[in-house]
Enzyme design. Structure first.
Site, PDB file in Angstrom:
ATOM      1  N   PRO A   1       0.812  -1.227   0.000  1.00  0.00           N
ATOM      2  CA  PRO A   1       0.000   0.000   0.000  1.00  0.00           C
ATOM      3  C   PRO A   1       0.842   1.273   0.000  1.00  0.00           C
ATOM      4  O   PRO A   1       1.823   1.390   0.744  1.00  0.00           O
ATOM      5  CB  PRO A   1      -0.813  -0.116   1.289  1.00  0.00           C
ATOM      6  CG  PRO A   1      -0.933  -1.580   1.508  1.00  0.00           C
ATOM      7  CD  PRO A   1       0.378  -2.158   1.047  1.00  0.00           C
ATOM      8  N   CYS A   2       0.434   2.234  -0.847  1.00  0.00           N
ATOM      9  CA  CYS A   2       1.211   3.461  -1.015  1.00  0.00           C
ATOM     10  C   CYS A   2       0.542   4.684  -0.386  1.00  0.00           C
ATOM     11  O   CYS A   2       1.092   5.780  -0.440  1.00  0.00           O
ATOM     12  CB  CYS A   2       1.439   3.741  -2.504  1.00  0.00           C
ATOM     13  SG  CYS A   2      -0.071   4.151  -3.418  1.00  0.00           S
TER      14      CYS A   2
END
Length: 378
Positions: free
Chosen positions: A72-73
């Site tokens: 996840p960014c």
């Protein structure tokens, strides 16, 4: 012979896995918590086990030789929360390290994330990730790669990070270097220009004959695909079908998500995904690595993380490779788009103009006047 069994964590809609499959690799299992994305995976990868929470996985599936993770960014993106690697989403990278610590036969680990992670909080995310891999005995290499390098008209920069205990990741990641963009229309007035209609005051995302990177949209689920100003003065946003193609997916790849979510959710799925051709290239180089000479690479300093670097036996150096590993035939927006664009609304266009005029950003000659003319004619 290279073992081709891949376990995809944080799989999204399967962009990494699709790219790897084009190189002859196959998935033994996938993992994705977003229900709509998981449904896409189950539709597009029939018969493959899809876990829904990496935290519940006790060990990697039997036979796994490659772990991929587009972790996840949201906490690392320049448009996200900026809370860093310890944020409530991006900290899930620790689950990769947990699984690796209990696995002895993993040949490769492939990660993908946003370029901003190199700079956020003075690169603390990269400090953490590289240190953890070295603690586990891995050599590593990473490189910022631009999607335009593969002929797609999307200026999308992503960090591709590869680690291995038994192979040299530099022989995969650094041996191809075209050194310059295949997009030769950076100054032409006769090509479409992509820009972020949601911005204008501090940034524009201006891209010539290309679009800025597709995004997941707002935190409340409102899509925000980039706008395109065409030479004839028309302004619009691309269709979801062209957006899928801009990431290297077949048209309607995300269509199954409409079984359980509203159609607009497809924009989030595409914005959060990866560019498929990058991982086709990676899979090709894993199959056919080439020699890399890092003898003259400069030592990696503590001041900042560069666009490419490596560590072999904990000796860290910077690589001077560019963001363009390939120079594939570039198909600009003027030829790429297949479907009608959605006209940009008066509110969106005037909002951008207002912010642009209150800021001090430079715009290409004629850009603002064309946008004003557009609003006058709506």
């Amino acid at each position: 012979m290279i073992d081709k069994c891949v376990f995809g964590i944080f799989s999204g809609i399967g962009g990494i896995e699709l790219g790897m499959a084009k190189g002859g690799f196959y998935s033994v299992a996938l993992c994705e918590i977003d229900k709509a994305a998981k449904h896409v995976l189950e539709t597009k990868f029939p018969g493959i086990k899809v876990f829904d929470d990496v935290r519940a996985i006790k060990k990697v599936p039997e036979g796994t030789k490659i772990i991929t993770a587009g972790f996840p960014c949201q906490d690392l993106s320049s448009s996200g929360k900026k809370s860093g690697i310890s944020g409530e989403q991006s900290f899930l990278i620790d689950e990769v390290f947990r699984l690796l610590s209990n696995s002895k036969n993993i040949d490769w680990v492939i990660l993908e994330n946003v370029k901003f992670m190199l700079h956020l909080n003075k690169g603390s995310a990269m400090d953490y990730i590289t240190n953890e891999f070295e603690k586990l005995g891995y050599n590593w290499a990473y490189r910022v790669v631009n999607t335009e390098s593969f002929g797609l008209p999307q200026r999308r920069h992503r960090v591709i990070f590869i680690a291995s205990k038994c192979f040299d990741p530099r022989r995969v990641l650094f041996v191809d270097d075209a050194k310059e963009s295949p997009n030769k229309n950076s100054s032409s007035d006769e090509v479409p220009r992509g820009f972020y209609w949601t911005e204008g005051r501090y940034s524009t995302g201006m891209a010539h004959n290309s679009i800025p990177p597709l995004k997941a949209g707002s935190t409340i689920g409102i899509p925000s695909p980039p706008a395109i100003l065409f030479p004839d003065g028309a302004v619009g946003t691309p269709s979801i079908l062209d957006a899928e193609r801009l990431q290297g997916f077949p048209e309607n790849w995300t269509k199954p998500s409409e079984d359980i979510m509203r159609p607009s959710h497809r924009w989030k799925l595409i914005g959060n995904s990866v560019s498929v051709p990058i991982f086709h290239w990676v899979s090709h180089r894993i199959n056919k690595p080439l020699d890399y000479d890092g003898t003259h690479d400069p030592a990696l300093t503590d001041s900042k993380w560069p666009n490419a670097a490596w560590s072999i036996k904990k000796i860290r150096k910077q690589s001077m490779v560019s963001e363009w590993p390939k120079n594939e035939e570039f198909i600009g927006l003027n030829k790429f788009l297949k479907y009608p664009v959605k006209p940009l609304s008066f509110k969106a266009a005037t909002g951008y103009l207002s912010r642009a005029k209150s800021g001090n950003l430079n715009h290409p000659d004629g850009f603002i006047s064309k946008l004003e003319e557009y609003t006058n004619n709506i």
